[in-house]
Design a protein around this motif. Structure first.
Motif, PDB file in Angstrom:
ATOM      1  N   ILE A  52      48.240  42.220  31.693  1.00 30.49           N
ATOM      2  CA  ILE A  52      46.996  41.664  31.143  1.00 30.49           C
ATOM      3  C   ILE A  52      45.762  42.388  31.666  1.00 30.49           C
ATOM      4  O   ILE A  52      44.875  42.770  30.900  1.00 30.49           O
ATOM      5  N   SER A  53      45.700  42.595  32.975  1.00 28.98           N
ATOM      6  CA  SER A  53      44.501  43.239  33.536  1.00 28.98           C
ATOM      7  C   SER A  53      44.372  44.675  33.047  1.00 28.98           C
ATOM      8  O   SER A  53      43.273  45.143  32.725  1.00 28.98           O
ATOM      9  N   THR A  54      45.496  45.382  32.947  1.00 32.60           N
ATOM     10  CA  THR A  54      45.472  46.747  32.420  1.00 32.60           C
ATOM     11  C   THR A  54      45.008  46.739  30.969  1.00 32.60           C
ATOM     12  O   THR A  54      44.198  47.573  30.547  1.00 32.60           O
ATOM     13  N   GLY A  55      45.500  45.772  30.195  1.00 35.23           N
ATOM     14  CA  GLY A  55      45.112  45.665  28.800  1.00 35.23           C
ATOM     15  C   GLY A  55      43.618  45.464  28.638  1.00 35.23           C
ATOM     16  O   GLY A  55      42.981  46.104  27.790  1.00 35.23           O
ATOM     17  N   HIS A  56      43.046  44.582  29.457  1.00 36.96           N
ATOM     18  CA  HIS A  56      41.605  44.337  29.366  1.00 36.96           C
ATOM     19  C   HIS A  56      40.805  45.579  29.758  1.00 36.96           C
ATOM     20  O   HIS A  56      39.767  45.878  29.158  1.00 36.96           O
ATOM     21  N   MET A  57      41.271  46.299  30.769  1.00 36.99           N
ATOM     22  CA  MET A  57      40.587  47.534  31.171  1.00 36.99           C
ATOM     23  C   MET A  57      40.629  48.570  30.048  1.00 36.99           C
ATOM     24  O   MET A  57      39.622  49.213  29.749  1.00 36.99           O
ATOM     25  N   ALA A 339      48.423  37.768  22.277  1.00 38.47           N
ATOM     26  CA  ALA A 339      49.780  37.240  22.230  1.00 38.47           C
ATOM     27  C   ALA A 339      50.377  37.004  23.610  1.00 38.47           C
ATOM     28  O   ALA A 339      51.398  36.331  23.739  1.00 38.47           O
ATOM     29  N   LEU A 340      49.750  37.575  24.656  1.00 41.29           N
ATOM     30  CA  LEU A 340      50.278  37.412  26.010  1.00 41.29           C
ATOM     31  C   LEU A 340      49.944  36.023  26.565  1.00 41.29           C
ATOM     32  O   LEU A 340      48.900  35.457  26.236  1.00 41.29           O
ATOM     33  N   PRO A 341      50.797  35.476  27.432  1.00 42.28           N
ATOM     34  CA  PRO A 341      50.469  34.208  28.080  1.00 42.28           C
ATOM     35  C   PRO A 341      49.221  34.389  28.946  1.00 42.28           C
ATOM     36  O   PRO A 341      49.158  35.326  29.738  1.00 42.28           O
ATOM     37  N   GLN A 342      48.248  33.537  28.783  1.00 41.70           N
ATOM     38  CA  GLN A 342      46.986  33.686  29.506  1.00 41.70           C
ATOM     39  C   GLN A 342      47.048  33.012  30.880  1.00 41.70           C
ATOM     40  O   GLN A 342      47.754  32.047  31.060  1.00 41.70           O
TER      41      GLN A 342
END
Length: 342
Positions: A52-57, A339-342
């Motif tokens: 998730i953090s990589t995706g946001h970056m 789609a990822l669990p938050q």
């Protein structure tokens, strides 16, 4: 390029990046030799191992690129100035091979070309204007980028499909655009056609939406009597040197291709007219998103494009196509994050 954070994008980019909300799964298959259409598809969960953090970056980085036009311009200028180390194309430009090329500016490099078995070819030549495209494994190309077949190279095309074990063809052009021929009609409209020793039977043609259709072929080698099923995905809404009107339609198309291809180890054949502009853009998007799906922590789209241009000239021909690739990647990352669990 290091991935870094940025401010939220301007509304125009926000609306484009947030436009993806669903994917589709396989609908009912068309019966043999039948043509059918579908107007809707069911949602399918996004499959990815992205952190998730990589995706946001990564999303933040992409949005910054799309917002900062000056940065995008400079990066494109640098890409235009990039020169591959090995650029000899002597084999492609030999007198006996020159007529097999749609464009003499986009031909296979001597050091990186698909080599046909000359004894099996209709003219005993080993040349076809096609380039194996490697991702990370030099022994196993992920793609074959090639031009749309000419009347004189159709048999070579099907020979390449057979000899490389290919089962998926991605066609990114219409046969003609604005009266200009882009690709020869290299398959039968019904029944079967024979191309040298390869018999191609049309099994089905399925119209998924106004942007693309899917054809299924039964390919038979008459020398060995072996057979294989080949699926062709034909994207119709992408004119030469331009971009599709919608990133979503191309991303939906890509998901359909990848669902069919899943679990295979053979290269995917990707072609437009010259096998560089649209083909390079599609391969760039697919390669980057596949890296992300496998959990890559850093993504460098410009470096990935240079890697493609080391293998075939002219991959991604315009700044608009490069920007489209960035937008498509940002949209898909956004869909994955949702789609990822938050």
């Amino acid at each position: 390029m290091a991935v870094k954070s940025s401010d939220r994008p301007e509304p125009v980019h926000s609306s484009r990046i947030n436009s993806i909300s669903s994917q589709f799964s396989d609908g009912p298959m068309a019966s043999p030799t039948a043509r059918s259409s579908t107007s809707s598809w069911s949602e399918e969960p996004v499959q990815s191992n992205m952190d998730i953090s990589t995706g946001h970056m990564i999303l933040s980085y992409m949005e910054d690129h799309l917002k900062n036009k000056n940065r995008l311009e400079k990066e494109w200028e640098a890409l235009c100035a990039y020169q591959a180390d090995l650029t000899a194309t002597n084999i492609a430009l030999k007198e006996e091979n020159a007529a097999k090329n749609r464009s003499l500016s986009v031909v296979a490099y001597d050091h990186n070309r698909i080599i046909l078995k000359g004894e099996s070819g209709h003219d005993h030549s080993d040349y076809i204007n096609a380039s194996p495209i490697m991702d990370h494994d030099p022994r196993n190309p992920a793609y074959i980028a090639t031009q749309g077949p000419l009347p004189s190279t159709v048999a070579d095309f099907w020979q390449m499909v057979w000899e490389n074990g290919c089962v998926v063809i991605v066609m990114l052009t219409s046969l003609a655009e604005n009266g200009v021929k882009q690709c020869y009609h290299y398959w039968p409209d019904e029944g079967s056609n024979l191309y040298n020793i390869y018999e191609v039977n049309l099994v089905s043609e399925h119209i998924w939406c106004e942007d693309f259709l899917v054809r299924s072929f039964y390919l038979k080698n008459l020398q060995t009597n072996e057979t294989r099923t080949v699926t062709q995905f034909n994207f119709l809404n992408w004119n030469d040197h331009g971009v599709p009107t919608s990133t979503r339609s191309l991303l939906d198309f890509r998901r359909k291709v990848n669902k069919c291809y899943k679990g295979r180890s053979c290269p995917v054949i990707v072609h437009c007219s010259d096998g560089a502009g649209r083909s390079g853009t599609y391969i760039l998007i697919d390669m980057v998103l596949n890296k992300m799906a496998k959990g890559a922590k850093e993504i460098d789209i410009a470096a990935t494009l240079e890697h493609l241009r080391d293998q075939r000239p002219g991959m991604v021909q315009t700044k608009e196509q490069f920007e489209f690739a960035l937008t498509a990647v940002a949209e898909e990352v956004n869909a994955i994050l949702k789609a990822l669990p938050q």
